[in-house]
Design a protein around this motif. Sequence first.
Motif, PDB file in Angstrom:
ATOM      1  N   MET A 160       0.842  -1.198   0.000  1.00  0.00           N
ATOM      2  CA  MET A 160       0.000   0.000   0.000  1.00  0.00           C
ATOM      3  C   MET A 160       0.880   1.252   0.000  1.00  0.00           C
ATOM      4  SD  MET A 160      -3.525   0.407   1.355  1.00  0.00           S
ATOM      5  CE  MET A 160      -3.455  -0.490   2.895  1.00  0.00           C
ATOM      6  N   ILE A 161       0.493   2.200  -0.839  1.00  0.00           N
ATOM      7  CA  ILE A 161       1.273   3.438  -0.989  1.00  0.00           C
ATOM      8  C   ILE A 161       0.451   4.613  -0.457  1.00  0.00           C
ATOM      9  CG2 ILE A 161       2.358   4.984  -2.679  1.00  0.00           C
ATOM     10  CD1 ILE A 161       2.599   2.469  -4.536  1.00  0.00           C
ATOM     11  N   ASP A 162       0.939   5.246   0.600  1.00  0.00           N
ATOM     12  CA  ASP A 162       0.238   6.369   1.232  1.00  0.00           C
ATOM     13  C   ASP A 162       1.148   7.594   1.150  1.00  0.00           C
ATOM     14  OD1 ASP A 162      -1.042   8.198   2.880  1.00  0.00           O
ATOM     15  OD2 ASP A 162      -1.584   6.721   4.412  1.00  0.00           O
ATOM     16  N   LEU A 163       0.721   8.601   0.384  1.00  0.00           N
ATOM     17  CA  LEU A 163       1.632   9.715   0.085  1.00  0.00           C
ATOM     18  C   LEU A 163       1.347  11.026   0.826  1.00  0.00           C
ATOM     19  CD1 LEU A 163       2.289   9.242  -3.765  1.00  0.00           C
ATOM     20  CD2 LEU A 163       3.622   8.435  -1.802  1.00  0.00           C
ATOM     21  N   HIS A 164       0.747  10.937   2.006  1.00  0.00           N
ATOM     22  CA  HIS A 164       0.464  12.174   2.752  1.00  0.00           C
ATOM     23  C   HIS A 164       0.271  11.825   4.224  1.00  0.00           C
ATOM     24  CE1 HIS A 164      -2.266  16.083   2.819  1.00  0.00           C
ATOM     25  NE2 HIS A 164      -1.453  16.022   3.872  1.00  0.00           N
ATOM     26  N   ALA A 165       1.252  12.197   5.048  1.00  0.00           N
ATOM     27  CA  ALA A 165       1.154  11.922   6.491  1.00  0.00           C
ATOM     28  C   ALA A 165       1.996  12.924   7.270  1.00  0.00           C
ATOM     29  CB  ALA A 165       1.617  10.500   6.787  1.00  0.00           C
ATOM     30  N   HIS A 166       1.556  13.221   8.478  1.00  0.00           N
ATOM     31  CA  HIS A 166       2.215  14.227   9.320  1.00  0.00           C
ATOM     32  C   HIS A 166       2.843  13.631  10.567  1.00  0.00           C
ATOM     33  CE1 HIS A 166       0.510  17.671   7.083  1.00  0.00           C
ATOM     34  NE2 HIS A 166      -0.436  16.796   6.809  1.00  0.00           N
ATOM     35  N   SER A 167       3.970  14.213  10.971  1.00  0.00           N
ATOM     36  CA  SER A 167       4.609  13.837  12.234  1.00  0.00           C
ATOM     37  C   SER A 167       4.516  15.035  13.173  1.00  0.00           C
ATOM     38  CB  SER A 167       6.078  13.478  12.003  1.00  0.00           C
ATOM     39  OG  SER A 167       6.854  14.665  11.850  1.00  0.00           O
ATOM     40  N   ILE A 183      -2.418  11.301 -10.474  1.00  0.00           N
ATOM     41  CA  ILE A 183      -3.528  11.234  -9.519  1.00  0.00           C
ATOM     42  C   ILE A 183      -3.022  10.463  -8.300  1.00  0.00           C
ATOM     43  CG2 ILE A 183      -5.771  10.150  -9.055  1.00  0.00           C
ATOM     44  CD1 ILE A 183      -6.457  10.600 -12.016  1.00  0.00           C
ATOM     45  N   THR A 184      -3.218  11.019  -7.119  1.00  0.00           N
ATOM     46  CA  THR A 184      -2.786  10.304  -5.919  1.00  0.00           C
ATOM     47  C   THR A 184      -3.957  10.089  -4.968  1.00  0.00           C
ATOM     48  OG1 THR A 184      -2.245  12.288  -4.643  1.00  0.00           O
ATOM     49  CG2 THR A 184      -0.495  11.378  -6.040  1.00  0.00           C
ATOM     50  N   GLY A 185      -3.750   9.148  -4.040  1.00  0.00           N
ATOM     51  CA  GLY A 185      -4.705   8.906  -2.965  1.00  0.00           C
ATOM     52  C   GLY A 185      -3.904   8.750  -1.695  1.00  0.00           C
ATOM     53  N   SER A 186      -4.358   9.357  -0.600  1.00  0.00           N
ATOM     54  CA  SER A 186      -3.581   9.338   0.636  1.00  0.00           C
ATOM     55  C   SER A 186      -4.467   9.524   1.847  1.00  0.00           C
ATOM     56  CB  SER A 186      -2.532  10.453   0.634  1.00  0.00           C
ATOM     57  OG  SER A 186      -2.384  11.062  -0.602  1.00  0.00           O
ATOM     58  N   SER A 187      -3.860   9.274   3.004  1.00  0.00           N
ATOM     59  CA  SER A 187      -4.650   9.346   4.239  1.00  0.00           C
ATOM     60  C   SER A 187      -4.666  10.743   4.854  1.00  0.00           C
ATOM     61  CB  SER A 187      -4.089   8.368   5.266  1.00  0.00           C
ATOM     62  OG  SER A 187      -2.776   8.740   5.644  1.00  0.00           O
ATOM     63  N   ASP A 188      -3.529  11.461   4.818  1.00  0.00           N
ATOM     64  CA  ASP A 188      -3.388  12.719   5.561  1.00  0.00           C
ATOM     65  C   ASP A 188      -3.498  12.424   7.057  1.00  0.00           C
ATOM     66  OD1 ASP A 188      -3.025  15.396   6.009  1.00  0.00           O
ATOM     67  OD2 ASP A 188      -4.890  16.055   5.079  1.00  0.00           O
ATOM     68  N   GLU A 245      -9.226  11.999  12.516  1.00  0.00           N
ATOM     69  CA  GLU A 245      -9.806  10.671  12.307  1.00  0.00           C
ATOM     70  C   GLU A 245      -9.104   9.868  11.209  1.00  0.00           C
ATOM     71  OE1 GLU A 245     -13.926  11.424  11.676  1.00  0.00           O
ATOM     72  OE2 GLU A 245     -14.320  11.736  13.816  1.00  0.00           O
ATOM     73  N   ASN A 246      -8.392  10.550  10.315  1.00  0.00           N
ATOM     74  CA  ASN A 246      -7.732   9.902   9.181  1.00  0.00           C
ATOM     75  C   ASN A 246      -6.794   8.786   9.622  1.00  0.00           C
ATOM     76  OD1 ASN A 246      -8.544  12.634   8.898  1.00  0.00           O
ATOM     77  ND2 ASN A 246      -7.555  12.744   6.915  1.00  0.00           N
ATOM     78  N   ARG A 247      -6.925   7.610   8.988  1.00  0.00           N
ATOM     79  CA  ARG A 247      -6.098   6.460   9.352  1.00  0.00           C
ATOM     80  C   ARG A 247      -5.123   6.101   8.241  1.00  0.00           C
ATOM     81  NH1 ARG A 247      -6.848   8.048  13.351  1.00  0.00           N
ATOM     82  NH2 ARG A 247      -8.207   7.407  15.019  1.00  0.00           N
ATOM     83  N   LEU A 248      -3.905   5.728   8.609  1.00  0.00           N
ATOM     84  CA  LEU A 248      -2.877   5.356   7.630  1.00  0.00           C
ATOM     85  C   LEU A 248      -3.404   4.321   6.654  1.00  0.00           C
ATOM     86  CD1 LEU A 248       0.172   5.288  10.037  1.00  0.00           C
ATOM     87  CD2 LEU A 248       0.087   6.592   7.899  1.00  0.00           C
ATOM     88  N   GLY A 249      -3.186   4.546   5.370  1.00  0.00           N
ATOM     89  CA  GLY A 249      -3.582   3.584   4.349  1.00  0.00           C
ATOM     90  C   GLY A 249      -5.057   3.592   3.996  1.00  0.00           C
ATOM     91  N   GLU A 250      -5.834   4.510   4.553  1.00  0.00           N
ATOM     92  CA  GLU A 250      -7.278   4.513   4.233  1.00  0.00           C
ATOM     93  C   GLU A 250      -7.539   4.891   2.761  1.00  0.00           C
ATOM     94  OE1 GLU A 250      -9.106   7.349   6.966  1.00  0.00           O
ATOM     95  OE2 GLU A 250      -8.901   8.947   5.487  1.00  0.00           O
ATOM     96  N   ASN A 251      -6.596   5.580   2.155  1.00  0.00           N
ATOM     97  CA  ASN A 251      -6.604   5.831   0.708  1.00  0.00           C
ATOM     98  C   ASN A 251      -5.195   5.565   0.213  1.00  0.00           C
ATOM     99  OD1 ASN A 251      -9.254   6.957  -0.243  1.00  0.00           O
ATOM    100  ND2 ASN A 251      -8.863   8.328   1.480  1.00  0.00           N
ATOM    101  N   SER A 252      -5.068   5.168  -1.044  1.00  0.00           N
ATOM    102  CA  SER A 252      -3.722   4.847  -1.513  1.00  0.00           C
ATOM    103  C   SER A 252      -3.516   5.261  -2.970  1.00  0.00           C
ATOM    104  CB  SER A 252      -3.442   3.359  -1.326  1.00  0.00           C
ATOM    105  OG  SER A 252      -4.396   2.622  -2.051  1.00  0.00           O
TER     106      SER A 252
END
Length: 289
Positions: A1-8, A249-254, A262-269
């Motif tokens: 699974m490829i998730d291209l949007h996440a914050h630390s 076109i990308t899909g990601s969790s944020d 509420e956004n969960r890792l890998g919920e969009n890819s």
Amino acid sequence: MIDLHAHSNNSDGKDSPTELVENAAKANVSVLAITDHDTTAGWEEAITAGSRFGVRIIPGIEVSTRQFVGNHRSISVHILAYLPDPANSALVAELEKTRNSRINRAKKMAELLAVDYPITWELVLAELPEGSTIGRPAIADALVTAGIVPNRSDAFTSILHSQSKYYVSDHSVSTVEAIGLVRSAGGVSVIAHPLIDFPPGQALQDLPAEFFSELISAGLNGIEIDHRAVPARAKPWLRQLALKHDLVITGSSDYHGVDGKENRLGENSTSEQMLQRILDQATGFEPPL
Ligand code: AMP
Ligand code: FE
Ligand code: FE
Ligand code: ZN
């Protein structure tokens, strides 16, 4: 699974970069982009954790920008920049300017809040590691800690809403200028969660075609379509637009941490093919294998 949007926690996420990557591995995410707001500070730690937990890290930034849309009105636009050169001086200077303006703006909001609530700038600062990009989420956390609201989301729908009397807008680089900066730094730019503020009652023929044309002419490379905040009825229109202009076109969790949003890792890819197109276009930073 490829998730291209996440914050630390280098911006408004709750996890350290290491925790973020460990949680990505647990969620079966094999390729993760770390995209903190207006900073590259988390890249190194995320890359180290990536090799430890077997997650391929795509370093990125979510750049805060503002685009004028006529009638003296401007809208906030987030641009995901993948693999720019983190030492590019023009980009570094612009990001620093944005982070500083975010500090001043958050200070102003804390002062306004202090009139009615037991909130101080120090209490807001205590909510995030030193040097992290500050935003409303840190203020929300201070409101939660003080027992004024139960969670971040409730703070955003009330006290911190953009229509609230405590809201102060920030000054960011124009979207067109940001796309140019990212490109000059060898990065690939993708508009994050487009049309999240598109009014539910508004007709589809009112979708802002001109706004997108302007960004595409400026060199926008892609559109983040599969994101929980993108209105479902706008997605076919956005896909058509991407097709017409040969955009990624990308899909990601944020993802912002389990308690951050509420956004969960890998919920969009994102597909392998789209990731490859990003990798092929990027020249600013060599991603780890
Ligand atoms: P700012 O950039 O300081 O105006 O704050 C916007 C940031 O707040 C965005 O990056 C979002 O990730 C975050 N945010 C927006 N709405 C919510 C929410 N309901 N719960 C948690 N975080 C939110
Ligand atoms: Fe955020
Ligand atoms: Fe965003
Ligand atoms: Zn984000």
